[in-house]
Design a protein around this motif. Structure first.
Motif, short mmCIF file in Angstrom:
data_model
loop_
_atom_site.label_atom_id
_atom_site.label_comp_id
_atom_site.label_asym_id
_atom_site.label_seq_id
_atom_site.Cartn_x
_atom_site.Cartn_y
_atom_site.Cartn_z
N GLN A 50 30.98 89.00 35.12
CA GLN A 50 30.23 89.86 34.64
C GLN A 50 29.51 89.89 32.89
O GLN A 50 28.24 89.89 33.11
N LEU A 51 30.44 89.80 32.33
CA LEU A 51 29.47 89.17 31.11
C LEU A 51 28.95 87.39 31.14
O LEU A 51 27.41 87.51 30.30
N VAL A 52 29.34 86.43 31.70
CA VAL A 52 28.89 85.49 31.81
C VAL A 52 27.84 84.98 32.67
O VAL A 52 27.20 84.08 33.43
N GLU A 53 27.98 85.54 34.51
CA GLU A 53 27.68 85.08 35.33
C GLU A 53 26.65 86.14 34.95
O GLU A 53 25.56 86.15 36.29
N LYS A 54 26.68 87.56 35.31
CA LYS A 54 25.95 88.58 35.80
C LYS A 54 25.58 88.51 37.55
O LYS A 54 24.48 88.66 37.24
#
Length: 310
Positions: A50-54
């Motif tokens: 979620q943080l890197v690729e959303k």
């Protein structure tokens, strides 16, 4: 320079999975270690995705049938076979046979996808096969005639075959890498849960088992994936793939450092396997028809980046 550091550390952690996994198998069961490894890694990987690729999670979950298949092959079956193999063979032997993964995947692509490698790639496959046979037989090729190969070596061959099928399927999946891995890990933990409960696969009972599980959950399962994907933002997949040969090298270094013997057939076989992989990668393969621009999956040919172990 930073990408090289990331790749070296990622492969060092993956090598640690072989060594620590072998030590853990002396007192733990493959299902127990596999289940807890993925259960502990699932939530951090989902948060990382979620943080890197959303990602668009609804769009991702529409692919749940193929994600479940990939999870069964790559997370559950491969890992169970790997840890089962480590009950019967050395971490070094397992890592050397696993190093032949790229050549095996290319062969499977020929059989299943009608890919056509160039002659140099076939030479690399042949060289790698010679190295694997040398490792499997310990230099005594007569063992092939009597089929007296250690069960551990047969299990690791089964593991890389499963991983080859996993890669053939996964390479066309249009989902970001960390997101795809996170969902597959979560699915593996969910699918293995009833089996873990039925067999009493509880948490580690001793301090050494606990440290082994903690290392495998944090470093090979989380650290390597994060470092690998950070590196891919700074270098090409082909360059990153070449670093995967360090897994066998690091495993050999750790093995020797721990005082375990290393044989001439292992050294020669390892050199042949790694040389074969480099030759296979250098050979490439004939161009294929372009795919739709809507796809966000990996290139048509399986790049070395897709050969990463779990």
């Amino acid at each position: 320079m930073r990408a090289a550091v990331y790749l070296i550390l990622a492969n060092l952690f993956w090598a640690g999975n072989f060594v620590v996994g072998q030590a853990a198998m002396k007192t733990m069961e493959p299902l127990q270690l596999t289940f807890w490894r993925w259960l502990l890694a699932a939530v951090p990987l989902l948060v990382l995705a979620q943080l890197v690729e959303k990602p668009d999670w609804r769009a991702v979950l529409r692919h749940w049938p193929v994600l479940l298949l990939l999870s069964t092959l790559g997370m559950s079956a491969y890992t169970l076979l790997l840890y089962s193999a480590l009950q019967h063979t050395s971490a070094l032997n397992a890592s050397l046979v696993t190093a032949a993964n790229p050549a095996l995947i290319m062969v499977l692509a020929v059989l299943l996808l009608r890919d056509r490698p160039r002659p140099l790639s076939w030479a690399g496959i042949g060289l790698g096969l010679c190295g694997v046979l040398l490792v499997l037989t310990g230099g005594d090729l007569q063992r092939l005639l009597t089929f007296s190969i250690n069960a551990g070596e047969l299990l690791i061959v089964g593991a890389i075959t499963v991983w080859g099928l996993y890669t053939i399927i996964a390479r066309r999946l249009g989902i970001p890498a960390i997101t795809s891995t996170a969902v597959q890990v979560a699915m593996a933990a969910a699918v293995l849960l009833p089996f873990a409960v039925a067999t009493g696969a509880g948490l580690p009972a001793t301090r050494s088992e606990g440290w082994s599980l903690a290392f495998i959950a944090v470093f090979p399962s989380l650290g390597s994936y994060l470092l690998w994907n950070l590196a891919l933002k700074r270098t090409t997949a082909a360059n990153a793939g070449n670093y995967l040969n360090l897994i066998a090298v690091f495993t050999a270094i750790i093995t020797v450092t721990l005082g375990q013997p290393i044989s001439v057939p292992q050294v020669v076989g390892g050199v042949l396997v790694i040389s074969g992989v480099l030759l296979t990668s250098a050979g490439g393969k004939a161009p294929q028809r372009p795919r739709s621009s809507k796809s966000t999956s990996s290139p048509p040919s399986p790049s070395p980046a897709e050969f990463r172990p779990r």
